[in-house]
Structure formats: C-alpha cells, structure tokens
Motif scaffolding. Structure first.
Motif, PDB file in Angstrom:
ATOM      1  N   LEU A 254       0.801  -1.245  -0.116  1.00  0.00           N
ATOM      2  CA  LEU A 254       0.059  -0.020   0.119  1.00  0.00           C
ATOM      3  C   LEU A 254       0.819   1.311  -0.150  1.00  0.00           C
ATOM      4  N   ARG A 255       1.958   1.217   0.545  1.00  0.00           N
ATOM      5  CA  ARG A 255       2.926   2.391   0.932  1.00  0.00           C
ATOM      6  C   ARG A 255       3.626   2.583  -0.334  1.00  0.00           C
ATOM      7  N   GLU A 256       4.223   1.607  -0.890  1.00  0.00           N
ATOM      8  CA  GLU A 256       5.247   1.784  -2.125  1.00  0.00           C
ATOM      9  C   GLU A 256       4.384   1.705  -3.306  1.00  0.00           C
ATOM     10  N   HIS A 257       3.396   1.090  -3.467  1.00  0.00           N
ATOM     11  CA  HIS A 257       2.829   1.063  -4.836  1.00  0.00           C
ATOM     12  C   HIS A 257       1.629   1.875  -4.791  1.00  0.00           C
ATOM     13  N   ARG A 258       1.453   2.803  -4.349  1.00  0.00           N
ATOM     14  CA  ARG A 258       0.234   3.753  -4.272  1.00  0.00           C
ATOM     15  C   ARG A 258      -0.660   3.960  -5.365  1.00  0.00           C
ATOM     16  N   SER A 259       0.104   3.995  -6.521  1.00  0.00           N
ATOM     17  CA  SER A 259      -0.743   4.219  -8.237  1.00  0.00           C
ATOM     18  C   SER A 259      -1.389   3.045  -8.379  1.00  0.00           C
ATOM     19  N   GLU A 260      -1.315   1.884  -7.796  1.00  0.00           N
ATOM     20  CA  GLU A 260      -1.935   0.866  -8.112  1.00  0.00           C
ATOM     21  C   GLU A 260      -3.296   0.788  -7.204  1.00  0.00           C
ATOM     22  N   TRP A 261      -3.723   1.309  -6.408  1.00  0.00           N
ATOM     23  CA  TRP A 261      -5.012   1.340  -5.582  1.00  0.00           C
ATOM     24  C   TRP A 261      -5.318   2.790  -5.452  1.00  0.00           C
ATOM     25  N   ALA A 262      -4.649   3.911  -5.589  1.00  0.00           N
ATOM     26  CA  ALA A 262      -5.385   5.089  -5.481  1.00  0.00           C
ATOM     27  C   ALA A 262      -5.625   5.918  -6.687  1.00  0.00           C
ATOM     28  N   ASP A 263      -6.767   6.630  -6.500  1.00  0.00           N
ATOM     29  CA  ASP A 263      -6.940   7.400  -7.812  1.00  0.00           C
ATOM     30  C   ASP A 263      -6.644   8.973  -7.819  1.00  0.00           C
ATOM     31  N   PRO A 282     -14.409  15.051  -8.563  1.00  0.00           N
ATOM     32  CA  PRO A 282     -13.501  14.479  -9.435  1.00  0.00           C
ATOM     33  C   PRO A 282     -13.923  13.740 -10.315  1.00  0.00           C
ATOM     34  N   MET A 283     -13.625  13.465 -11.455  1.00  0.00           N
ATOM     35  CA  MET A 283     -14.072  12.426 -12.405  1.00  0.00           C
ATOM     36  C   MET A 283     -13.177  11.246 -12.112  1.00  0.00           C
ATOM     37  N   SER A 284     -13.483   9.970 -12.123  1.00  0.00           N
ATOM     38  CA  SER A 284     -12.717   8.969 -11.715  1.00  0.00           C
ATOM     39  C   SER A 284     -12.239   8.545 -13.051  1.00  0.00           C
ATOM     40  N   ARG A 285     -10.406   8.909 -13.183  1.00  0.00           N
ATOM     41  CA  ARG A 285      -9.872   8.357 -14.379  1.00  0.00           C
ATOM     42  C   ARG A 285      -8.545   7.739 -13.755  1.00  0.00           C
ATOM     43  N   GLY A 286      -8.494   6.359 -14.471  1.00  0.00           N
ATOM     44  CA  GLY A 286      -7.529   5.609 -13.669  1.00  0.00           C
ATOM     45  C   GLY A 286      -6.121   6.126 -13.927  1.00  0.00           C
ATOM     46  N   GLY A 287      -5.214   5.897 -13.072  1.00  0.00           N
ATOM     47  CA  GLY A 287      -3.945   5.774 -13.079  1.00  0.00           C
ATOM     48  C   GLY A 287      -3.222   7.116 -13.601  1.00  0.00           C
ATOM     49  N   SER A 288      -2.108   7.322 -14.313  1.00  0.00           N
ATOM     50  CA  SER A 288      -1.439   8.529 -14.993  1.00  0.00           C
ATOM     51  C   SER A 288      -0.993   9.352 -14.213  1.00  0.00           C
ATOM     52  N   PHE A 289      -0.639   9.177 -12.934  1.00  0.00           N
ATOM     53  CA  PHE A 289       0.012  10.421 -12.174  1.00  0.00           C
ATOM     54  C   PHE A 289       1.111  10.094 -12.138  1.00  0.00           C
ATOM     55  N   GLY A 290       2.079  11.313 -12.237  1.00  0.00           N
ATOM     56  CA  GLY A 290       3.548  11.049 -12.421  1.00  0.00           C
ATOM     57  C   GLY A 290       4.401  10.220 -11.317  1.00  0.00           C
ATOM     58  N   TYR A 439     -15.192   4.515  -4.910  1.00  0.00           N
ATOM     59  CA  TYR A 439     -13.874   4.337  -4.544  1.00  0.00           C
ATOM     60  C   TYR A 439     -13.461   3.186  -3.414  1.00  0.00           C
ATOM     61  N   VAL A 440     -13.971   3.355  -2.561  1.00  0.00           N
ATOM     62  CA  VAL A 440     -13.646   2.409  -1.420  1.00  0.00           C
ATOM     63  C   VAL A 440     -13.743   0.856  -2.113  1.00  0.00           C
ATOM     64  N   ARG A 441     -14.990   0.682  -2.797  1.00  0.00           N
ATOM     65  CA  ARG A 441     -15.121  -0.496  -3.397  1.00  0.00           C
ATOM     66  C   ARG A 441     -14.096  -1.189  -4.240  1.00  0.00           C
ATOM     67  N   SER A 442     -13.454  -0.016  -5.180  1.00  0.00           N
ATOM     68  CA  SER A 442     -12.650  -0.201  -6.052  1.00  0.00           C
ATOM     69  C   SER A 442     -11.267  -0.571  -5.366  1.00  0.00           C
ATOM     70  N   ILE A 443     -10.866  -0.100  -4.374  1.00  0.00           N
ATOM     71  CA  ILE A 443      -9.638  -0.251  -3.490  1.00  0.00           C
ATOM     72  C   ILE A 443     -10.015  -1.698  -2.933  1.00  0.00           C
ATOM     73  N   ILE A 444     -11.082  -1.975  -2.471  1.00  0.00           N
ATOM     74  CA  ILE A 444     -11.171  -3.323  -1.812  1.00  0.00           C
ATOM     75  C   ILE A 444     -11.005  -4.434  -3.013  1.00  0.00           C
ATOM     76  N   ALA A 445     -11.652  -4.022  -4.084  1.00  0.00           N
ATOM     77  CA  ALA A 445     -11.485  -5.103  -5.476  1.00  0.00           C
ATOM     78  C   ALA A 445      -9.982  -5.344  -5.677  1.00  0.00           C
TER      79      ALA A 445
END
Length: 446
Positions: A254-263, A282-290, A439-445
């Motif tokens: 969770l700490r090192e791979h934030r981009s894999e679960w956070a929007d 916010p409009m949920s758009r997956g990934g793509s932050f630096g 959002y919380v459901r997508s994190i759980i998934a």
C-alpha cells in the motif's frame, strides 16, 4: 514516569479519553481517583469499550511509586457510571505500574495490564483481538514502555531520537493523524456523525458530519469572496477479512505502490478541498499520475512508527478548472512494517496537507489498518514473553531469530479496516456519497 503513564491518551493510541471524576486523598499521602475511560474500537465490526475505574497512587517506604487500577463494580455499593451509547462496558482486573528508583537517577518499571474486553459481544472471527494477550501486550504494555524510552532518549540525547528538532510537535501530529483515523473508524454520534442510507449492498458504511467543530479551519470563503454553501465531512468505511496476507507485506504494498490502488483525481480533489473550500467533483480516471516521492520526516527509536511527507507529482494536468499546483502533499503515518513483531497491527494513515502547513492545520485522515487474527500467537510458552520483551532492546528488533513464525504464515488471517474521509459542499452530498462508495469498493477489489 508516573505522570506520563497516567496520561494514557498521550501514548495509548486506542484511548479516546480518560476523565477524572473525583479525587480523594488517603491518610498516607496517596490519592484515590475515580476515572471514566473510553477506548476506540479497532475495526468497524465491533463497538467501542469503556471502563469505570478506581486508581490508587501511593509512595512506598523504599521510595517506590505504585499506581494500581481496577474496575469498580456495582456490587461494591460505590458510585456508579451509567452505560454510554455506542460503548460496551469492559472490565479492568487489578493492573498498574510499580516504579522503583534506581541508583544513578533512573527508574525500573514494572507494568501489569489485565483486561476483560467482553469478547462475547463481537463476531466470533474477531474474538482473538479481544482475547489475545499478545495483542494487549503490543498495544498497551509495549506501547507504554516504548513511549517512556522515546521520551527519555529525547531528554538525554536530543540529537539522535529520530523525531528531529521538534519531537513534541511531531508527536502531536502523529497523534492527530491517529486520533482522526480512529474517530472516522468509530463514527461516534457525540462527535456529530450520522449514518447515510445504504444503496442496498451494505458492505460500505457511509457517515456524514457537518458539526461546526469538525469544520473549523476549513477556509470557507472562495477566491471570489462569496462564502460557500456550507461544508461537511463524509466518511466511507469498511472492514474485510484477509487470508494468508501478512500485514507487514500488505502494508508495504500500500505504501510503495500507491498508484496501483489510489485514484489521483480523488487525491487532487481531497487536496483542493482542504485548501480553498471544496471544489468541483473528481471524475474517476484511472492511473497516469507522475508518481510519488517519499520524503522521510521522523521516526521512533526502533522505527516501529515513522512519519513522512508523500509528494504526488504532476497532478496539475488533471482538471483545467482546478486551481491546483502541480504537486500534492500528504502527511503519512506508517507503523507495523516489521514482520518480526509478534501481534502488532500495521497501519498506513495519511491526510492531504497544504504547503503552508501549520501546527493547527486541519487534518482529515484516511487510511488502512490491518490486524493479525492468528489464534496461534498465544501459545503460552515462556519464550513468547521473552520474545516480546526482547523487541525492546534498541537495535535488535529487526534480527530476532525465532523459529516458530515461518510455520504460522501458512494459514494466517487478518482483518483490514479502511476509512476514507472527504470534505464536500452540502448540496453535493449524493454525488460525493456515490463517488466515495465506488472508490472504497474499487480499493477493496484491487
């Protein structure tokens, strides 16, 4: 030492409050106090606990100081404390501290913690949390000793404590994060929380809080000078059972791979909401932050807890209408990364902060708590006790050699609690509720 130990909320993260109801002096110079204490529930699956206590403090002939505590039961015809809503009354059996003076000015400290947390009132799968001596030792006994050790280190060697030049201020911040997360997980009505109707699938609990106390510090006027419509905080929370996932490993992911679960759109929204008063959804758009940069801030002597600032880069291209700098900062508290610590829970708690961060800034924390449920941890062998105590030797925590752990990971269970908080404008409640639930459901998934 006695003053620090008696101030339970300062070192015991699960302690919500201790109220001294009455103080009586005894003939030999001691004191008797009547206390009412509340402990947070560690998950969303069980109610919080409270205690009605008697505490006796006295100095013995040899100069030792003794503090004894135990629950006051109604059978003793003593004063009574009526039951509180949202709490289950637990019992403290005779417990306390013996603090003996030591040649050269130090102290030798003995601690006894003995509680009956009424395990009958929680779902069966969670009972180990309420029956395990190992967990009680980690959360209370060890926490007290570590805190004392940390403070003595700060006094004697101010340059090497890991909490930097302002240890008290940083400790206060870590407590603020921890308390804010515990308040979110518990959602007490006396704090102003009320539940929202569920959408039928009730895996996620949604609470809202628009009490003025919660909103202090949010900058309510917009850049155009018009006050906003009225703001509130929404909390989405859930607990789930995990099989065969060691808490420390999940925490590191969770700490090192934030981009894999956070929007990142939701991170940008949360950061904007505490700055300028809430902004558009916010409009949920997956990934793509630096990506994220972890900036270490402080840690306790044994690194069992550390604080850091997370810099999320290149967020500015997300929304044209957001008045946002390119980077977002989160204050993050992390504990339980050491896989060798028996019975310790892992936590990752974070809150968006402004670059102009001040001591009284608003902190709205979100995060994760993973607690091991291994019934196997309480094999009552003497070495188990030594094991726990040996983790207190500074510097040895990482390299203990105990052979019985590897066999246990095979069928380990843990319970993970997730709580996310969002500041929003009252008229957007339905949209924010839908977004938070999703959002919380997508994190759980994930």
């Amino acid at each position: 030492v006695a003053e620090i130990l008696k101030d339970r909320p300062s070192w015991f993260r699960d302690c919500r409050a201790v109220d001294v109801i009455n103080v009586l002096s005894t003939g030999n110079g001691g004191t008797i106090e009547l206390l009412y204490m509340q402990l947070y529930a560690p998950t969303t699956l069980a109610p919080a606990r409270d205690f009605w206590l008697l505490r006796y403090t006295s100095v013995l002939e040899d100069g030792s100081l003794v503090v004894c505590e135990r629950s006051l039961n109604n059978t003793q015809n003593g004063p009574n404390m009526p039951p509180a809503a949202n709490f289950v009354r637990a019992e403290m059996l005779p417990s306390g501290y013996l603090i003996r003076p030591c040649e050269g000015g130090g102290s030798i400290i003995h601690i006894v913690d003995h509680m009956d947390l009424e395990p009958w009132s929680v779902p069966e799968v969670l009972r180990p949390l309420y029956e395990s001596s190992t967990l009680l030792a980690q959360k209370t006994t060890m926490a007290a000793l570590r805190h004392l050790k940390q403070i003595s280190q700060e006094i004697s060697q101010p340059n090497v404590t890991g909490w930097g030049r302002r240890p008290a201020a940083l400790r206060a911040l870590s407590q603020k994060l921890s308390k804010g997360f515990n308040e979110a997980v518990n959602g007490f009505t006396d704090e102003g929380w009320s539940m929202l109707e569920s959408d039928g699938a009730d895996d996620i609990t949604l609470l809202v809080n628009s009490s003025p106390g919660k909103m202090m510090g949010i900058n309510l006027s917009y850049s155009n000078g018009f006050p906003s419509v009225g703001t509130a905080v929404l909390c989405a929370k859930a607990s789930m059972l995990l099989q065969n996932v060691p808490p420390a490993i999940l925490l590191r992911f969770l700490r090192e791979h934030r981009s894999e679960w956070a929007d990142s759109g939701i991170d940008a929204y949360s950061a904007a909401a505490i700055k300028a008063g809430p902004c558009s959804l916010p409009m949920s758009r997956g990934g793509s932050f630096g990506g994220q940069v972890i900036l270490p801030l402080a840690h306790t002597i044994e690194h069992e807890e550390f604080m850091e600032v997370i810099k999320l880069e290149n967020m500015g291209h997300y929304r044209d209408d957001m008045i946002m700098p390119g980077d977002i900062f989160l204050l993050q508290l992390c504990s339980g990364v050491d896989e060798n610590a028996v019975g310790s829970c892992a936590e990752l708690i974070f809150a968006p902060i402004d670059a102009s961060f001040s001591d009284d800034a608003l902190i709205i924390p979100s995060g994760f708590r993973i607690i091991p449920l291994d019934s196997g941890t309480d094999a009552s062998s003497p070495s188990r006790t030594l094991d726990l105590a040996s983790t207190l030797e500074v510097g040895t925590a990482g390299n203990q050699t105990t052979g019985d752990r590897s066999g246990r990971c095979g069928n380990s269970k843990s319970v993970m609690t997730i709580a996310f908080q969002f500041v929003y404008e009252i008229h957007l409640q339905e949209n924010i509720a839908a977004m938070a639930r999703q959002y919380v459901r997508s994190i759980i998934a994930s």
